[in-house]
Structure formats: C-alpha cells, structure tokens
Design an enzyme around this catalytic site. Structure first.
Site, PDB file in Angstrom:
ATOM      1  N   ARG A   1       0.859  -1.187   0.000  1.00 42.73           N
ATOM      2  CA  ARG A   1       0.000   0.000   0.000  1.00 42.73           C
ATOM      3  C   ARG A   1       0.895   1.236   0.000  1.00 42.73           C
ATOM      4  NH1 ARG A   1      -4.093   2.202   4.743  1.00 42.73           N
ATOM      5  NH2 ARG A   1      -5.819   2.850   3.403  1.00 42.73           N
TER       6      ARG A   1
ATOM      7  N   TYR B   1     -10.439  -2.271  12.147  1.00 41.92           N
ATOM      8  CA  TYR B   1     -10.638  -1.682  13.474  1.00 41.92           C
ATOM      9  C   TYR B   1     -12.032  -1.906  14.058  1.00 41.92           C
ATOM     10  CZ  TYR B   1      -6.373   0.355  11.756  1.00 41.92           C
ATOM     11  OH  TYR B   1      -5.114   0.501  11.208  1.00 41.92           O
TER      12      TYR B   1
ATOM     13  N   THR C   1      -7.370  -3.669   3.738  1.00 39.97           N
ATOM     14  CA  THR C   1      -6.427  -2.642   3.294  1.00 39.97           C
ATOM     15  C   THR C   1      -5.650  -1.969   4.428  1.00 39.97           C
ATOM     16  OG1 THR C   1      -8.326  -1.138   3.222  1.00 39.97           O
ATOM     17  CG2 THR C   1      -7.598  -2.083   1.130  1.00 39.97           C
ATOM     18  N   GLU C   2      -6.089  -2.173   5.684  1.00 39.15           N
ATOM     19  CA  GLU C   2      -5.320  -1.591   6.797  1.00 39.15           C
ATOM     20  C   GLU C   2      -5.643  -2.293   8.094  1.00 39.15           C
ATOM     21  OE1 GLU C   2      -5.000   2.775   7.175  1.00 39.15           O
ATOM     22  OE2 GLU C   2      -5.299   2.493   9.329  1.00 39.15           O
ATOM     23  N   ALA C   3      -4.575  -2.638   8.834  1.00 36.49           N
ATOM     24  CA  ALA C   3      -4.713  -3.232  10.169  1.00 36.49           C
ATOM     25  C   ALA C   3      -3.483  -2.871  10.985  1.00 36.49           C
ATOM     26  CB  ALA C   3      -4.841  -4.752  10.068  1.00 36.49           C
TER      27      ALA C   3
END
Length: 466
Positions: free
Chosen positions: A87, A276, A300-302
């Site tokens: 990313r 989240y 896409t995000e953690a």
C-alpha cells in the site's frame, strides 16, 4: 502415506518451530478432530501486504543499508513473509513527519504544478524498488489520505472536510487528474500500480475531533465522484479501483449505494476494509459478499497499539500476535481475499508521526544500535503469508467439538498443497490440544499434532518431501 510440516509459534518462545508430521492410516487419538473438504471451495486468496508509509521509509533509512535490505527481504522474498501487496500513501498521512500534498498551488485545476516530494524519492520509491527486486509480481495500490487543502471545504488537509463543490465540477475533475498524475510520476521511476483506493477512511472526514489528514466522502458522493470524474479519468490506465477503504460497520450499505449504480460499478473491482471494527458481526462482510459476489473484499489496513489508552509499542506482546491472527482468520473466514499491515517498521516510540498518532508494528528499528526487533506479530503474519500462496482458495473445514478458545481456517494452494492454520488462545497449560486432521476425500491419511496453549500453528500438507 502423506507427510506434512508443522510450524509453531508460541507465547513460551517458539518462533516458526518446524516439526515433521507423518500421516497414519488408522485414526489416532485426538482431543480435537478437524475434517477438511477441498471439494467445498470459497474465495480465492490474493495475498498479504504492508504499507510503504513515510514512517516506514524513515526508519529503514535510519538503518545501515544492508540491514534495511534485510528487512525488505524478510518481508517480500519467497523465503520470508512473501508479501504480495504494497500500500502506497498518496502524499502525507498521520505516519509522516509533516503535512504535505503533491500540489499546493490554488486553482491549478490542470495539475500543472503536481510534483512528488522528497518523501517519495527518499522514503518510498527506493524501498518499493527494493521490494520489487525480491517480488517482481508485487501488487501496489495507492491511497490518498487527503486532497490538497485548497480543494477542501476547510482549506486544510488535516482535520475534517470534504471536496469543494460537487461531482463533475472543476474541483472533482482536478482531483481525478491528481490521481492520474500520481500514476504518471511514479511510472517515471519504473513503478506501476495494480490498484487505487478512492479514499482512505472516508468517514473520518466528518469527525470534527479528527486531526489527521482526511477527506470526507459519503457513499453517495463517492459513487458520484467515481462515475463522473475518477472512473473516466482512469479509463485505459489498466488500474483496479477500490471503494470504501474503511471499517466494516459501513457495509453492506456502502457497497449497495456505489455498486447498485451501474454507471459507477463498471469502474470498480473491489471493496477495501479496515480491521478496526472486527469485533463487530461478520454479517457485514457476509452480506456484502452475498449481494456483490463479483467484487472482491480486500483488507487494506490493520494495526495494533493505536488506541488512545494503549501502549503504542509493546515489546514481545503475545496478545497482539493473537489479535493479529484472530483478525486475519476472521477476515479470511468471511470472504476477504487479503490483509494489509499499516506500517512495515516503526521506531521505539511507534512513529514518526507528525500528529503523535503512534502505533505498534511487526518490526521496530533501533538505529543507534544498528539493529531491529521482530515482534511476535511478525511471526503471526508469517503463519499465513509464507504458506498461503496467491491463487489459493479457502476450503471447508469443521471441528468435532466447539472450542471457544480455538480459531482456525483451511486453504488449498494452486500446487495442491494444503494449509491449516490454528490459534489456541487458552492460557492454561492443561488446555493444550492433540489435533487430528483428515481430508474428507482421503480416508487413509490422518495428521496428528500438538496445539499448545497460547500458540499459533500452521500445518503444511504436501506429498513431496520437505
């Protein structure tokens, strides 16, 4: 008879400890019996990834070149985590040293003054190029945290605010051109993108307490921006477009709003989701897949350690390794095709971050000592990314009893190997399990192994020798 390799990481100190497991003809004793069924297939797994944030680049740059290259190799090579995604933030984020965009010249709707910055050339591009040397098939996806301030209702990149005007106007056309110019400038360094996210965490732009870079989109305004401006601008660019890129609680409504509009949906391939809200019901993901099965869902995000009351960097935290595994298992068992960490490497404070939005990371840098430290989280990710190959499919699996402290998933790789990942969260030594795994299509091979308390195991079943 078949054979397998068992890899164990545990709170007691094992890190991908390898044992051989030989199949038996007769069914052995076990406290947990798992049946896998490779005839029942679910989603195809695209892979796992991390983020080329400014903070990650700054920390890599702070280390000796050989050590920085070791970090990249351990993440992206086939012998390491074998990450498949990267990313790439479009301009600054909360994990930058300052707030900046690629064009701060007001009313430059043609983006004639668009320029990459020193952060791209020092902290992103060199390490993306290094990662691509280890994995030439690395899939990169760009994501903006904010439009340039002059394009927003608040005139500031940081904090809340939406794009000025409405879809189809000068501001929206200019912002679509901003995306195109990003692709063009990175291509000059030999870097091409697989995908773009329309906006990182678009709901954050409505939070008046928010201090980090953000741009508000509702599902409706994102839909209209895509069909009027961004989609047409990206036509012929051979790039995949992701919507949402936010928490699962927005689903399925967000996907319904954008994807039920055919004029917008024709430009879209996937739905980005953050981790989240993973404590919320899996129905958000399941319903989205049922309604929109032609569009993949990508994590896409953690990250860990980003909560207001949490210690940002917690050395050796087993709880965060467990959380990471639990998060990935929950996603993969509910139609998600991949998972992406928020940062490759951070410093001892969990930054740098211009807004002190510190967090933990799988690797922590110690430049004064010319060293780095791998958190248990690093090994937790490895249990998935090293063994589940791109193009693998999730397959059906079931346990003979319900064990609340045990979580699991099963996969079939393109080469026919099978991967079974298990997490035992139970804290007592007495909660160690003896697991027996059998394929529904194979009555002969039974694989028996130990699943210790507070441990992660990956059973890699392959007919060839290890």
């Amino acid at each position: 008879m078949g054979q397998a390799a068992l890899y164990t990481t545990s709170n007691s100190g094992a890190r991908l400890h390898r044992d051989l497991v030989y199949a038996t003809d007769a069914e052995p004793f076990g406290t947990l019996h798992m049946t896998i069924d490779s005839s029942k297939k679910y989603q195809t797994i695209q892979g796992f990834g991390s983020t080329f944030s400014d903070a990650s680049g700054a920390n890599l740059k702070s280390l000796p070149d050989k050590l920085a290259d070791t970090v990249i190799r351990q993440y992206f090579s086939e012998s390491g985590l074998n990450l498949q995604f990267g990313r790439v933030p479009m301009a600054s984020t909360d994990f930058s040293g300052r707030v900046y965009s690629y064009n701060d010249v007001p009313e430059d709707y043609m983006m004639k003054n668009f320029n990459l910055t020193r952060e791209d050339f020092q902290w992103k591009i060199p390490y993306i190029q290094a990662a691509k040397r280890y994995n030439p098939n690395l899939k990169l996806f760009g994501a903006p945290w904010s439009a340039p301030g002059w394009m927003k209702t608040t005139k500031e990149m940081s904090g809340p605010g939406a794009l000025n005007g409405h879809a189809g106007d000068n501001y929206h056309k200019a912002y679509a051109t901003y995306f195109v110019r990003f692709l063009e400038e990175y291509s000059k360094s030999g870097i091409n993108f697989w995908a773009l996210s329309t906006q990182n965490q678009p709901t954050l732009g409505s939070d008046k307490k928010n201090k980090i870079q953000s741009t508000l989109f509702t599902a409706e305004t994102q839909r209209d921006f895509i069909k009027s401006d961004l989609g047409p601008a990206l036509k012929g660019k051979n790039v995949t477009l992701l919507i949402m890129d936010d928490n699962r609680g927005n689903l399925p409504k967000w996907a319904d709003t954008v994807l039920n509009d055919q004029d917008a949906a024709r430009y879209v391939s996937g739905i980005g989701v953050h981790s989240y809200q993973d404590s919320e019901t899996d129905k958000h993901l399941d319903d989205t897949h049922k309604k929109h099965s032609n569009f993949f869902i990508l994590g896409t995000e953690a990250s860990e350690g980003g909560g207001a009351k949490e210690q940002s960097v917690d050395y050796g935290s087993w709880e965060r390794a467990e959380d990471t595994v639990s998060d990935i298992l929950d996603d993969l068992n509910n139609w998600v095709v991949g998972w992406t960490e928020r940062n490759l490497i951070l410093d001892a404070q969990g930054g740098p971050s211009w807004v002190s939005d510190f967090a933990d990371a799988p690797i922590i840098a110690f430049p004064a000592l010319a060293q780095f430290y791998k958190q248990p989280m690093f090994y937790a990710i490895a249990h998935f990314s090293h063994f589940i190959k791109p193009g693998a499919v999730r397959i059906d699996h079931s346990l003979n009893v319900i064990e609340l402290e045990v979580e699991s998933a099963a996969f079939l790789n393109p080469d026919g190997s099978k991967v079974i990942i298990m997490l035992n969260k139970a804290a007592l030594v007495s909660t160690e399990h003896t697991v027996v795994v059998q394929d529904a299509a194979d009555n002969r091979n039974h694989y028996q192994f130990k699943l210790p308390h507070r441990s992660i195991t990956t059973l890699y079943i392959q007919t060839s020798n290890f």
